[in-house]
Enzyme design. Structure first.
Site, PDB file in Angstrom:
ATOM      1  N   CYS A   2       0.858  -1.170   0.000  1.00  0.00           N
ATOM      2  CA  CYS A   2       0.000   0.000   0.000  1.00  0.00           C
ATOM      3  C   CYS A   2       0.901   1.230   0.000  1.00  0.00           C
ATOM      4  CB  CYS A   2      -0.859   0.008   1.250  1.00  0.00           C
ATOM      5  SG  CYS A   2      -1.768  -1.533   1.457  1.00  0.00           S
ATOM      6  N   ARG A  27       2.009   1.909  -6.452  1.00  0.00           N
ATOM      7  CA  ARG A  27       2.179   0.844  -5.460  1.00  0.00           C
ATOM      8  C   ARG A  27       0.923  -0.002  -5.296  1.00  0.00           C
ATOM      9  NH1 ARG A  27       6.393   1.527  -2.018  1.00  0.00           N
ATOM     10  NH2 ARG A  27       5.338   0.367  -0.388  1.00  0.00           N
ATOM     11  N   TRP A  75      -3.875  -1.753  -1.470  1.00  0.00           N
ATOM     12  CA  TRP A  75      -3.871  -2.928  -2.334  1.00  0.00           C
ATOM     13  C   TRP A  75      -4.250  -4.069  -1.410  1.00  0.00           C
ATOM     14  CZ3 TRP A  75      -3.561  -3.496  -7.446  1.00  0.00           C
ATOM     15  CH2 TRP A  75      -3.287  -4.764  -7.974  1.00  0.00           C
ATOM     16  N   ASN A  99       0.718   0.265   6.384  1.00  0.00           N
ATOM     17  CA  ASN A  99       1.176  -0.536   5.250  1.00  0.00           C
ATOM     18  C   ASN A  99       1.934  -1.708   5.840  1.00  0.00           C
ATOM     19  OD1 ASN A  99       2.287  -1.544   2.889  1.00  0.00           O
ATOM     20  ND2 ASN A  99       3.891   0.006   2.802  1.00  0.00           N
ATOM     21  N   GLY A 100       1.582  -2.925   5.436  1.00  0.00           N
ATOM     22  CA  GLY A 100       2.243  -4.112   5.991  1.00  0.00           C
ATOM     23  C   GLY A 100       1.194  -5.132   6.385  1.00  0.00           C
ATOM     24  N   GLU A 480       9.365 -20.600 -18.480  1.00  0.00           N
ATOM     25  CA  GLU A 480       9.196 -19.216 -18.024  1.00  0.00           C
ATOM     26  C   GLU A 480      10.389 -18.351 -18.459  1.00  0.00           C
ATOM     27  OE1 GLU A 480       6.932 -17.406 -17.118  1.00  0.00           O
ATOM     28  OE2 GLU A 480       7.789 -15.757 -15.988  1.00  0.00           O
ATOM     29  N   LYS A 484      10.072 -15.073 -20.835  1.00  0.00           N
ATOM     30  CA  LYS A 484      10.589 -13.738 -20.477  1.00  0.00           C
ATOM     31  C   LYS A 484      11.469 -13.211 -21.602  1.00  0.00           C
ATOM     32  CE  LYS A 484       8.464 -12.876 -18.040  1.00  0.00           C
ATOM     33  NZ  LYS A 484       7.440 -13.628 -17.431  1.00  0.00           N
ATOM     34  N   GLU A 487       9.454 -12.217 -24.738  1.00  0.00           N
ATOM     35  CA  GLU A 487       8.598 -11.047 -24.549  1.00  0.00           C
ATOM     36  C   GLU A 487       9.349  -9.734 -24.681  1.00  0.00           C
ATOM     37  OE1 GLU A 487       7.081 -12.334 -20.586  1.00  0.00           O
ATOM     38  OE2 GLU A 487       5.211 -11.487 -21.353  1.00  0.00           O
ATOM     39  N   HIS A 503      15.016 -35.996 -28.793  1.00  0.00           N
ATOM     40  CA  HIS A 503      13.891 -36.495 -29.597  1.00  0.00           C
ATOM     41  C   HIS A 503      13.543 -35.538 -30.736  1.00  0.00           C
ATOM     42  CE1 HIS A 503      13.353 -39.827 -26.885  1.00  0.00           C
ATOM     43  NE2 HIS A 503      13.469 -38.975 -25.884  1.00  0.00           N
ATOM     44  N   LYS A 599      -0.879  -5.761 -20.642  1.00  0.00           N
ATOM     45  CA  LYS A 599      -0.713  -6.332 -19.300  1.00  0.00           C
ATOM     46  C   LYS A 599      -1.840  -7.301 -18.964  1.00  0.00           C
ATOM     47  CE  LYS A 599       1.249  -6.901 -15.368  1.00  0.00           C
ATOM     48  NZ  LYS A 599       2.370  -7.853 -15.405  1.00  0.00           N
TER      49      LYS A 599
HETATM   50  C1  F6R Z   1       4.103 -12.971 -19.139  1.00  0.00           C
HETATM   51  C2  F6R Z   1       2.775 -12.513 -18.823  1.00  0.00           C
HETATM   52  C3  F6R Z   1       1.617 -13.231 -19.408  1.00  0.00           C
HETATM   53  C4  F6R Z   1       0.556 -13.472 -18.332  1.00  0.00           C
HETATM   54  C5  F6R Z   1      -0.705 -14.084 -18.942  1.00  0.00           C
HETATM   55  C6  F6R Z   1      -1.722 -14.431 -17.898  1.00  0.00           C
HETATM   56  O1  F6R Z   1       5.103 -12.175 -18.592  1.00  0.00           O
HETATM   57  O2  F6R Z   1       2.613 -11.579 -18.083  1.00  0.00           O
HETATM   58  O3  F6R Z   1       2.003 -14.416 -19.982  1.00  0.00           O
HETATM   59  O4  F6R Z   1       1.105 -14.334 -17.376  1.00  0.00           O
HETATM   60  O5  F6R Z   1      -1.264 -13.171 -19.850  1.00  0.00           O
HETATM   61  O6  F6R Z   1      -2.085 -13.315 -17.165  1.00  0.00           O
HETATM   62  P1  F6R Z   1      -2.789 -13.459 -15.774  1.00  0.00           P
HETATM   63  O7  F6R Z   1      -1.834 -14.106 -14.846  1.00  0.00           O
HETATM   64  O8  F6R Z   1      -3.121 -12.063 -15.376  1.00  0.00           O
HETATM   65  O9  F6R Z   1      -4.014 -14.300 -15.956  1.00  0.00           O
END
Ligand code: F6R
Length: 604
Positions: A2, A27, A75, A99-100, A480, A484, A487, A503, A599
């Site tokens: 928060c 935040r 949050w 906050n905490g 993963e 990363k 992306e 394979h 996002k």
């Molecule tokens: C990768 C990324 C995406 C999300 C995916 C699912 O860095 O951010 O692959 O993980 O779009 O999003 P959420 O977790 O919000 O359902």
């Protein structure tokens, strides 16, 4: 995660508090509030949603004389994002922002309830204000009562308190959550969770240490340390750039979020481990009754944490666990059996495909659970139960801290299940819990590591592709790592189980193929090593990540020696995140907002 602000002085308090909160919205924000004390009169405003809602509510309010106020943007971690749960929390004559997480809030709450106190919110914070007022009944001095209150709090806090008996003092305390106090030559005093709200207002600031507490008035900042010794207050200068202050000195939100993983994971664990057992107050004791199988659906990074957890559920809880990509699951006409617990994992709680699978499971009458970072999101509202990951808002499009917090929640959930099924020995459970508690320390980014990755990144800008390889939970981590990299660098990368390379994919091996090998010493080391050797023999360029020196690698990244593969998992996670980021930086890409991505993916 928060944000807190505070002000004491003669300017219009509301404007200073709300402007400060705007600087802290990064935040997290699901609700916000301010409390102002002017001439012995309190005014309180709270609103859910973005700060504009709070601004609208308080639009006709102004102060015209010396006054003080505290503000908060929330949050949610305990209790829904409602107005009642928004801060400041109030007793009879006292207001507080926090906050905490107070770990022992339930114990304190029970005692206070037995004394007849009525609680109006579901938050952990509300106990502090009532505890303070209880102390005030016997310890008449307001500051001494504040001190006595602090001694009973366990967990993390940055808090500000104003009370009617002390019309010109703000009490403050910090332990485990950030807080800064600032001053200027007009006698004004300011508080904030980070630099940004203080820029332009303060001549100097003091970054409080854990255990610091005290009070401000127009004359001075009175500060005590954790041993109750009065300290001299030294003020340092502030940065001048607000955007960089929001990034807390980091170049990108992604970098900041990688660095804060140790904190948010500590928050995610807080209060959830008691007497060497996992406790999720969100789940009824009977939650896993009649469950014989677990099915998990998610997308992207959340899918990777799901996949990694399936190893833990089967290994420790001995429960059949399958994981599916949500966009596939929707149309496969899946068999949904009533003894299956249906779990969705989502940072945002809004991803369209994942949400749809949750609806399907609900319609089929399955028990459902969501692991999510955003309270009140569509998935949290829909699922039978939810566990929040407490990562705070994630600004960078490439997800990092959400993944780390999902992983610890899922690991804890596997252990909770194992506890309840008696499928894990007491000794093993105790070992696992001790290991879990070491995760935050493992996640602290070491300078030498980051420097090494910065240097190394220049060798990985070209080539025809990357393979991230690993076995067991390191296979989802390889996925993963590859995600990363794709992306934010726009380079081609794949994650593969290392035993699967021969394979087919090994046909790609040549010096222009970069293999990022995840070589944990505590899990299938020899097997993975043989797979890496097969690639090295075919001249692939190898970058090995391990705690054990490995001379067949072209590049070697050393992680800490540890006695558990999950600690190696988190250590390697930091490496793959930072490596991707450093390559993206060298390529001149927009790290926080990579091309073609959003996002939150709320369309199919
Ligand atoms: C990768 C990324 C995406 C999300 C995916 C699912 O860095 O951010 O692959 O993980 O779009 O999003 P959420 O977790 O919000 O359902």
């Amino acid at each position: 995660m928060c944000g807190i602000v505070g002000y004491l002085g003669s300017k219009n308090v509301k404007n200073i508090l709300i402007d400060g909160l705007k600087e802290l919205e990064y935040r997290g924000y699901d609700s916000a509030g301010i409390a102002v004390l002017e001439n012995e009169n309190f005014s309180l405003f709270k609103a859910t949603g973005k700060l504009v809602n709070l601004e609208a509510k308080a639009k006709d309010f102004e102060t015209s004389s010396f006054s003080m106020g505290i503000g908060h943007t929330r949050w949610a971690t305990h209790g829904k994002p409602t107005e009642l749960n928004a801060h400041p929390h109030v007793g009879v004559q006292t207001y507080i922002v926090h906050n905490g997480i107070i770990e022992n809030y339930q114990e304190i709450k029970k005692e206070l309830q037995e004394d007849g106190v009525t609680f109006i919110s579901q938050t952990d914070t509300e106990v502090i204000v009532h505890l303070y007022e209880k102390k005030l009944k016997t310890i008449k001095d307001p500051f001494e009562a504040f001190k006595a209150t602090l001694t009973e709090l366990e967990g993390a806090y940055a808090l500000l308190l104003i009370t009617k008996g002390e019309n010109s003092k703000i009490f403050f305390a910090k332990y485990g959550s950030p807080m800064i106090v600032g001053a200027n030559e007009n006698g004004e005093k300011f508080f904030a969770s980070s630099d940004a709200p203080l820029i332009g207002h303060c001549e100097g600031v003091n970054y409080l240490n854990d255990g610091d507490y005290g009070y401000v008035d127009s004359d001075a900042i009175t500060l005590y340390n954790k041993d109750h010794h009065k300290k001299d207050v030294s003020l340092s200068s502030l940065p001048t750039n607000k955007l960089s202050a929001q990034k807390e000195g980091f170049s990108f939100f992604m970098e900041k979020e990688i660095y804060e993983q140790h904190d948010v994971v500590a928050d995610t664990l807080r209060g959830r481990i008691k007497n060497e057992k996992v406790v999720f107050e969100e789940l009824a004791d009977t939650f896993f009754d009649d469950i014989n199988e677990i099915k998990i659906c998610a997308c992207g990074t959340s899918y990777h944490s799901a996949l990694a957890s399936s190893y833990l559920f089967e290994r420790y809880a001995k429960v059949r666990t399958s994981v599916e990509i949500a966009s596939e699951f929707r149309y496969k006409e899946p068999l949904l059996l009533k003894d299956t617990l249906f779990v969705v994992i989502s940072q945002s709680g809004e991803t369209a495909d994942t949400l749809e699978t949750l609806k399907m499971a609900k319609a089929a009458g399955l028990k459902t659970l969501v692991i999510c970072n955003v309270d009140n999101s569509s998935m949290v509202r829909l699922a039978d139960a939810s566990i929040l990951t407490r990562a705070g808002i994630e600004k960078s499009v490439a997800s990092t801290k959400a993944f780390a917090t999902q992983m610890v929640v899922l690991w804890m959930l596997a252990l909770l299940n194992a506890q309840q099924r008696n499928s894990i020995s007491k000794e093993e459970l105790s070992k696992q819990i001790k290991t879990l508690l070491k995760v935050p320390a493992t996640l602290v980014v070491k300078d030498e590591l980051h420097e090494k990755l910065k240097r190394l990144s220049k060798r990985y800008l070209h080539g025809h592709g990357f393979f991230f390889i690993g076995r067991d939970v390191f296979f989802p981590l390889a996925l993963e790592g590859a995600l990363k990299l794709k992306e934010i660098t726009y380079l081609h990368a794949e994650g593969y189980p290392s035993g699967e390379m021969k394979h087919g994919p090994i046909a790609l091996a040549d010096p222009e193929l970069f293999t990022i090998a995840l070589l944990p010493t505590n899990r299938l080391y020899e097997k993975t090593k043989s797979n890496v050797e097969e690639l090295s023999a075919r001249d692939s360029t190898i970058c090995a990540i391990s705690s054990r020196e490995y001379d067949k690698a072209d590049d070697f990244i050393k992680i800490e020696q540890s006695d558990h593969y999950m600690l190696e998992f988190f250590d390697m996670m930091i490496v793959v995140q930072l490596l991707s980021m450093e390559i993206a930086v060298r390529l001149g890409n927009d790290v926080d907002m990579p091309r073609n991505l959003a996002k939150s993916v709320t369309v199919e």
